[in-house]
Design an enzyme around this catalytic site. Structure first.
Site, mmCIF file in Angstrom:
data_model
loop_
_atom_site.group_PDB
_atom_site.id
_atom_site.type_symbol
_atom_site.label_atom_id
_atom_site.label_comp_id
_atom_site.label_asym_id
_atom_site.label_seq_id
_atom_site.Cartn_x
_atom_site.Cartn_y
_atom_site.Cartn_z
ATOM 1 N N HIS A 12 36.231 61.027 77.503
ATOM 2 C CA HIS A 12 35.716 62.271 76.920
ATOM 3 C C HIS A 12 36.617 63.474 77.198
ATOM 4 O O HIS A 12 36.348 64.576 76.720
ATOM 5 C CB HIS A 12 34.280 62.537 77.401
ATOM 6 N N ASP A 59 33.471 55.184 78.796
ATOM 7 C CA ASP A 59 34.098 56.481 79.054
ATOM 8 C C ASP A 59 35.281 56.319 80.011
ATOM 9 O O ASP A 59 35.245 56.735 81.174
ATOM 10 C CB ASP A 59 33.067 57.459 79.618
ATOM 11 N N SER A 165 35.402 66.382 85.618
ATOM 12 C CA SER A 165 35.428 65.198 84.767
ATOM 13 C C SER A 165 36.801 64.541 84.728
ATOM 14 O O SER A 165 37.833 65.211 84.681
ATOM 15 C CB SER A 165 35.018 65.566 83.340
ATOM 16 N N GLY A 166 36.802 63.215 84.746
ATOM 17 C CA GLY A 166 38.036 62.455 84.717
ATOM 18 C C GLY A 166 38.614 62.189 86.087
ATOM 19 O O GLY A 166 39.548 61.398 86.234
#
Length: 253
Positions: A12, A59, A165-166
């Site tokens: 994402h 994801d 995120s990530g």
């Protein structure tokens, strides 16, 4: 970073169409307000084919850098567990990143890399938590899917947050550090019964191996790593290469 030319992050983090030339990766950053690290061009982006949208399964993404990177004291790889490795409920792991320090509160200058220690939460228990005080969610709906892992506390306390995120959920494993999860989604930050949800890396170990055939996955029983075989991984939780959506994946305008 899992190899001199490969990085794992969340799907994402990217906007369709996935054009490698639109991105640069900053390697080895520590304080974002202080110029540091190595900028690297991206030659390829591989999004897992089952990924559909934020919060869906799949994801996970692989980034191939244009050129191999020299490892340093600040740029080092992390181990990828094979599909048989289990991270038990209650196991203590670390999340690192430059995300918000609270809901709606950005990390202040000089934006120093943060870390938080969190326990793993059983998948079924996590799904049960997300059904508490959630009238829009049917009791028969499974929110925490087969390829997700949770970490945090029932009453909130600590959590990853927006901007993380990530990034990695890293767990100490027999003297090394394994990438158990990738920061994926959640509901707010450090809210009771809403722990952080991560992509479970063991669900995609073989998918990663397809793109990096020479890469050696870490088994449940670890032998002494051989630093000459290209699969050596480091033993410090703070200097893994972090590829975060907001700050390290630079979209070129």
């Amino acid at each position: 970073m899992v190899d001199t030319q490969w990085i794992v992050t969340a799907a994402h983090c990217f906007i369709r169409p996935y054009t490698p030339a639109d991105y640069m990766v900053n390697l080895g950053a520590y304080q974002l307000s202080v110029p540091s690290g190595v900028m690297s061009a991206v030659s390829a982006i591989y999004i897992h084919p089952i990924y559909k949208r934020d919060g869906s399964s799949g994801d996970i993404a692989l980034i191939k850098l244009q050129y191999p990177i020299q490892f340093t004291d600040y740029i080092m790889p992390i181990c990828i567990p094979d599909e048989n490795v289990q991270f038990p409920s209650g196991m203590s792991c670390f999340v690192t990143g430059w995300g918000s320090i609270n809901q709606g509160v950005s990390l202040p200058a000089p934006q120093t890399l943060q870390k938080v220690q969190l326990p793993i939460i059983d998948q079924t228990e996590c799904d049960t938590m997300y059904h508490i005080n959630n009238p829009t969610l049917s009791a028969n709906t499974t929110l925490i899917q087969w390829d997700m892992i949770c970490a945090g506390f029932k009453d909130g306390q600590k959590d990853a947050c927006q901007g993380d995120s990530g990034g990695p959920l890293a767990c100490k494993w027999d003297g090394s550090w394994l990438l158990a999860g990738i920061v994926s989604w959640g509901f707010g930050c450090a809210i009771a019964n809403r722990p952080g949800v991560y992509t479970r890396v063991t669900a995609y170990s073989n998918w990663i191996k397809q793109y990096i055939p020479q890469f050696e996955l870490t088994p449940a029983v670890i032998t002494v790593p051989d630093p000459t075989n290209g699969s050596f991984c480091h033993s410090s939780p703070l200097i893994f290469l972090l590829i975060l959506c907001i700050v390290l994946l630079h979209k070129l305008l």
